[in-house]
Design an enzyme around this catalytic site. Structure first.
Site, mmCIF file in Angstrom:
data_model
loop_
_atom_site.group_PDB
_atom_site.id
_atom_site.type_symbol
_atom_site.label_atom_id
_atom_site.label_comp_id
_atom_site.label_asym_id
_atom_site.label_seq_id
_atom_site.Cartn_x
_atom_site.Cartn_y
_atom_site.Cartn_z
ATOM 1 N N SER A 170 6.734 -1.622 -3.295
ATOM 2 C CA SER A 170 5.344 -1.197 -3.484
ATOM 3 C C SER A 170 5.259 0.281 -3.829
ATOM 4 O O SER A 170 4.180 0.807 -4.104
ATOM 5 C CB SER A 170 4.530 -1.481 -2.219
ATOM 6 O OG SER A 170 5.119 -0.861 -1.094
ATOM 7 N N SER A 191 4.001 5.449 5.077
ATOM 8 C CA SER A 191 3.820 4.465 4.020
ATOM 9 C C SER A 191 3.280 5.158 2.782
ATOM 10 O O SER A 191 2.831 6.313 2.835
ATOM 11 C CB SER A 191 2.835 3.370 4.455
ATOM 12 O OG SER A 191 1.531 3.914 4.603
ATOM 13 N N LYS A 192 3.329 4.423 1.684
ATOM 14 C CA LYS A 192 2.747 4.937 0.454
ATOM 15 C C LYS A 192 1.255 5.183 0.627
ATOM 16 O O LYS A 192 0.705 6.180 0.141
ATOM 17 C CB LYS A 192 2.988 3.924 -0.676
ATOM 18 C CG LYS A 192 2.390 4.324 -2.019
ATOM 19 C CD LYS A 192 2.626 3.224 -3.057
ATOM 20 C CE LYS A 192 1.937 3.551 -4.370
ATOM 21 N NZ LYS A 192 2.103 2.445 -5.348
ATOM 22 N N GLN A 193 0.572 4.279 1.349
ATOM 23 C CA GLN A 193 -0.871 4.410 1.563
ATOM 24 C C GLN A 193 -1.214 5.675 2.338
ATOM 25 O O GLN A 193 -2.264 6.271 2.144
ATOM 26 C CB GLN A 193 -1.413 3.182 2.305
ATOM 27 C CG GLN A 193 -1.435 1.889 1.496
ATOM 28 C CD GLN A 193 -0.050 1.290 1.301
ATOM 29 O OE1 GLN A 193 0.872 1.569 2.072
ATOM 30 N NE2 GLN A 193 0.107 0.468 0.264
#
Length: 292
Positions: A13, A229-231
């Site tokens: 992701s 996380s990427k988020q």
């Protein structure tokens, strides 16, 4: 199973970050210390979450940190036939059922109430497939290599989705089938996946598959207590050697391996050689979370 076979199985992701490095490094060291194999699997069963180029970047990052894998990379997007066969076996045993319910419909419940267990509530709606968690192995008990005995009743966790309404395979079924087909003996991963293990052991038992050993690691969180996380805008791991070496040392410190300060400036290969020779999972402090 004979011998040790481990794996690192990221979802592409986005690029790997420090939390990903902890999981990759620990699983790599565990395999190499045991004289075993270390495999890489790209868990790309959810294409909308997998931007173009992310998987290639992950492989480049692993190589930059000296984490070289054995054999070819396994891609989940090639595994539809294996997952479908496993689902058919679960259906034949009455352990999987079609479900029309939406999350919005059962929003007021702590877990999915199992409304479709004895027949689909709305046959004309798109259908997912769920696991009958109340009929399989209960309770699920296993000895985690870091956190000790774990005991869960999967029925209290709910009937997990095996195949989504959009036709995509869900994580729980895919990971169990892939671990078995790759002969994985040991799973090393973050604490956030510990409560997924009961469903996975139910599926392993129902499908007659081997049960790997599990080592769950403290989850790396940011200063706000959020999982990296990427988020949450976790910085991507670098590719440049000058930035890789101190970050690798920092990861060994985070894993409570007590690398000497002088190792901070050593080459990647030198750091990994030391880390393999001195790898000791029992030194890891059994915290559920660890700040980066």
């Amino acid at each position: 199973m004979t011998g040790y076979r481990g794996r690192f199985a990221p979802t592409p992701s986005g690029a790997l970050h420090f939390g990903s490095l902890i999981a990759a490094l620990a699983s790599f060291l565990d395999a190499r210390r045991a004289g075993g194999e270390w495999l890489v699997r790209i868990e790309d069963i959810d294409p909308p979450r997998c931007p173009a180029g992310a998987a290639d970047m992950i492989l480049r990052q692993l190589e930059a940190f000296g984490l070289h894998w054995d054999g070819p990379v396994l891609w989940q997007h090639d595994r539809d036939t294996a997952y479908a066969a496993a689902l058919e076996r679960l259906k034949a045993r009455g352990l999987a059922y079609a479900c029309s319910c939406s999350r919005k419909q059962w929003r007021g419940y702590p877990i999915y109430p199992g409304w479709c267990r004895n027949g689909v509530c709305e046959p004309n709606q798109p259908l997912a497939w769920r696991l009958r968690s109340d009929l399989g192995l209960r309770p699920v008990i296993w000895q985690d290599r870091l956190f000790g005995e774990q005991r869960f009743d999967p029925a209290q966790l709910g009937d997990v989705v095996l195949k989504r309404k959009d036709g995509l395979w869900a994580y729980q079924l895919a990971v169990v089938v892939d671990d078995a087909d790759q002969g994985i003996s040991d799973v090393v991963r973050g604490y956030d996946l510990l409560d997924n293990t009961p469903w996975q052991r139910q599926l392993q038992q129902a499908l007659g598959l081997p049960e790997p050993r599990y080592l769950h690691l403290p989850l790396i969180v940011n200063r706000e207590g959020q999982k990296l996380s990427k988020q949450n805008l976790a910085p991507a791991l670098p590719l440049e050697d000058g930035a890789v070496r101190p970050l690798l040392h920092r990861a060994l410190v985070a894993l409570d391996q007590a690398p000497p300060d002088t190792l901070n400036t050593a080459s990647v290969n030198e750091q990994l050689a030391w880390a393999i020779a001195h790898w000791e999972p029992r030194c890891i402090i059994a915290d559920a979370q660890r700040r980066e």
